[in-house]
Design a protein around this motif. Structure first.
Motif, short mmCIF file in Angstrom:
data_model
loop_
_atom_site.label_atom_id
_atom_site.label_comp_id
_atom_site.label_asym_id
_atom_site.label_seq_id
_atom_site.Cartn_x
_atom_site.Cartn_y
_atom_site.Cartn_z
N LYS A 33 -15.25 5.03 6.14
CA LYS A 33 -14.98 3.60 6.00
C LYS A 33 -13.72 3.26 6.79
O LYS A 33 -12.78 4.05 6.85
CB LYS A 33 -14.78 3.22 4.54
N MET A 34 -13.71 2.10 7.38
CA MET A 34 -12.53 1.67 8.13
C MET A 34 -11.28 1.60 7.24
O MET A 34 -10.17 1.74 7.72
CB MET A 34 -12.79 0.31 8.80
N ASP A 35 -11.48 1.42 5.95
CA ASP A 35 -10.34 1.38 5.04
C ASP A 35 -9.53 2.67 5.08
O ASP A 35 -8.33 2.67 4.82
CB ASP A 35 -10.78 1.08 3.61
N TYR A 36 -10.17 3.81 5.42
CA TYR A 36 -9.43 5.06 5.55
C TYR A 36 -8.47 5.00 6.73
O TYR A 36 -7.36 5.51 6.66
CB TYR A 36 -10.38 6.25 5.70
N LEU A 37 -8.91 4.36 7.79
CA LEU A 37 -8.04 4.17 8.94
C LEU A 37 -6.86 3.28 8.57
O LEU A 37 -5.72 3.57 8.90
CB LEU A 37 -8.82 3.57 10.11
N TRP A 38 -7.13 2.18 7.86
CA TRP A 38 -6.05 1.28 7.46
C TRP A 38 -5.07 1.98 6.50
O TRP A 38 -3.87 1.80 6.59
CB TRP A 38 -6.60 0.01 6.82
N ALA A 39 -5.60 2.80 5.61
CA ALA A 39 -4.74 3.56 4.70
C ALA A 39 -3.85 4.51 5.50
O ALA A 39 -2.66 4.66 5.20
CB ALA A 39 -5.59 4.34 3.69
N GLY A 40 -4.44 5.14 6.51
CA GLY A 40 -3.66 6.02 7.37
C GLY A 40 -2.56 5.28 8.10
O GLY A 40 -1.44 5.78 8.23
N LEU A 41 -2.86 4.07 8.57
CA LEU A 41 -1.83 3.28 9.23
C LEU A 41 -0.72 2.88 8.26
O LEU A 41 0.45 2.86 8.63
CB LEU A 41 -2.46 2.04 9.88
N CYS A 42 -1.08 2.60 7.02
CA CYS A 42 -0.06 2.30 6.01
C CYS A 42 0.83 3.52 5.78
O CYS A 42 2.05 3.39 5.63
CB CYS A 42 -0.71 1.87 4.70
N LEU A 43 0.23 4.71 5.76
CA LEU A 43 1.03 5.92 5.61
C LEU A 43 1.95 6.13 6.80
O LEU A 43 3.09 6.58 6.65
CB LEU A 43 0.14 7.13 5.41
N LEU A 44 1.47 5.80 7.99
CA LEU A 44 2.34 5.90 9.16
C LEU A 44 3.52 4.94 9.05
O LEU A 44 4.64 5.26 9.47
CB LEU A 44 1.56 5.65 10.44
N ALA A 45 3.29 3.78 8.45
CA ALA A 45 4.41 2.86 8.21
C ALA A 45 5.39 3.49 7.22
O ALA A 45 6.61 3.38 7.39
CB ALA A 45 3.89 1.52 7.68
N CYS A 46 4.88 4.17 6.22
CA CYS A 46 5.75 4.89 5.27
C CYS A 46 6.59 5.93 6.00
O CYS A 46 7.80 6.06 5.76
CB CYS A 46 4.94 5.57 4.18
N VAL A 47 5.95 6.67 6.90
CA VAL A 47 6.66 7.68 7.68
C VAL A 47 7.78 7.01 8.47
O VAL A 47 8.92 7.48 8.49
CB VAL A 47 5.70 8.43 8.63
N TYR A 48 7.47 5.91 9.11
CA TYR A 48 8.47 5.19 9.89
C TYR A 48 9.68 4.82 9.03
O TYR A 48 10.83 5.09 9.41
CB TYR A 48 7.86 3.93 10.51
N PHE A 49 9.43 4.23 7.89
CA PHE A 49 10.55 3.77 7.07
C PHE A 49 11.36 4.92 6.47
O PHE A 49 12.58 4.83 6.38
CB PHE A 49 10.06 2.82 5.97
N VAL A 50 10.70 5.99 6.09
CA VAL A 50 11.43 7.12 5.53
C VAL A 50 12.28 7.81 6.58
O VAL A 50 13.43 8.16 6.32
CB VAL A 50 10.46 8.12 4.84
N PHE A 51 11.75 7.96 7.78
CA PHE A 51 12.52 8.62 8.83
C PHE A 51 13.51 7.68 9.50
O PHE A 51 14.54 8.12 9.99
CB PHE A 51 11.58 9.25 9.86
N ARG A 52 13.26 6.38 9.46
CA ARG A 52 14.18 5.42 10.04
C ARG A 52 15.49 5.40 9.27
O ARG A 52 16.56 5.32 9.85
CB ARG A 52 13.56 4.01 10.00
N SER A 53 15.40 5.52 7.96
CA SER A 53 16.60 5.44 7.14
C SER A 53 17.35 6.76 7.08
O SER A 53 18.31 6.90 6.34
CB SER A 53 16.21 4.98 5.72
N GLN A 54 16.93 7.72 7.85
CA GLN A 54 17.53 9.04 7.85
C GLN A 54 19.03 8.98 8.15
O GLN A 54 19.82 9.69 7.53
CB GLN A 54 16.82 9.89 8.91
N ASN A 55 19.43 8.14 9.07
CA ASN A 55 20.84 8.07 9.46
C ASN A 55 21.57 6.89 8.85
O ASN A 55 22.73 6.67 9.14
CB ASN A 55 20.95 8.00 10.99
N ALA A 56 20.89 6.12 8.01
CA ALA A 56 21.53 4.93 7.44
C ALA A 56 22.33 5.26 6.21
O ALA A 56 22.16 6.22 5.54
CB ALA A 56 20.46 3.90 7.09
#
Length: 117
Positions: free
Chosen positions: A94-117
């Motif tokens: 289902k395409m929803d799996y792709l969207w869920a994966g993209l949401c997880l990639l957003a999670c990755v971005y935010f967790v690693f972005r705040s690494q130096n903050a």
């Protein structure tokens, strides 16, 4: 290969075992008593831990935070689970799996972005 790359290889392997431990009994022991399904799951989970523990130790030694490790683990879970579900359990993609994966990639971005903050 770097220690971080080895950690991710171990994460993929551990997720294969954990997915099988959690859901494999539905395919392979469907009519078995619950105690057999539990033993099946625990036996496989022992293998999962044998790969997960070194992976998390290696990432910790590389300076990864617990949040970074957990979010990366969740991404690995989805990467392993979707093919497992499609090929072993014959569930439709289902395409929803792709969207869920993209949401997880957003999670990755935010967790690693705040690494130096």
């Amino acid at each position: 290969m770097s220690i971080t790359a080895w950690a991710f290889v171990f994460l993929v392997i551990s997720n294969c075992f954990m997915t099988l431990a959690w859901y494999g009994h539905l395919k392979f022991l469907h009519d078995a008593p619950i105690w057999q399904a539990v033993l099946f799951g625990w036996a496989i989970a022992l293998l999962e831990y044998s790969f997960m523990i070194p992976a998390t130790r290696w990432l910790d030694a590389q300076g990864w935070s617990l949040g970074q490790m957990k979010i990366s683990q969740e991404v690995m879970t989805l990467i392993v689970f979707v093919p497992f579900m499609i090929y072993l359990f014959k569930q439709p993609f289902k395409m929803d799996y792709l969207w869920a994966g993209l949401c997880l990639l957003a999670c990755v971005y935010f967790v690693f972005r705040s690494q130096n903050a």
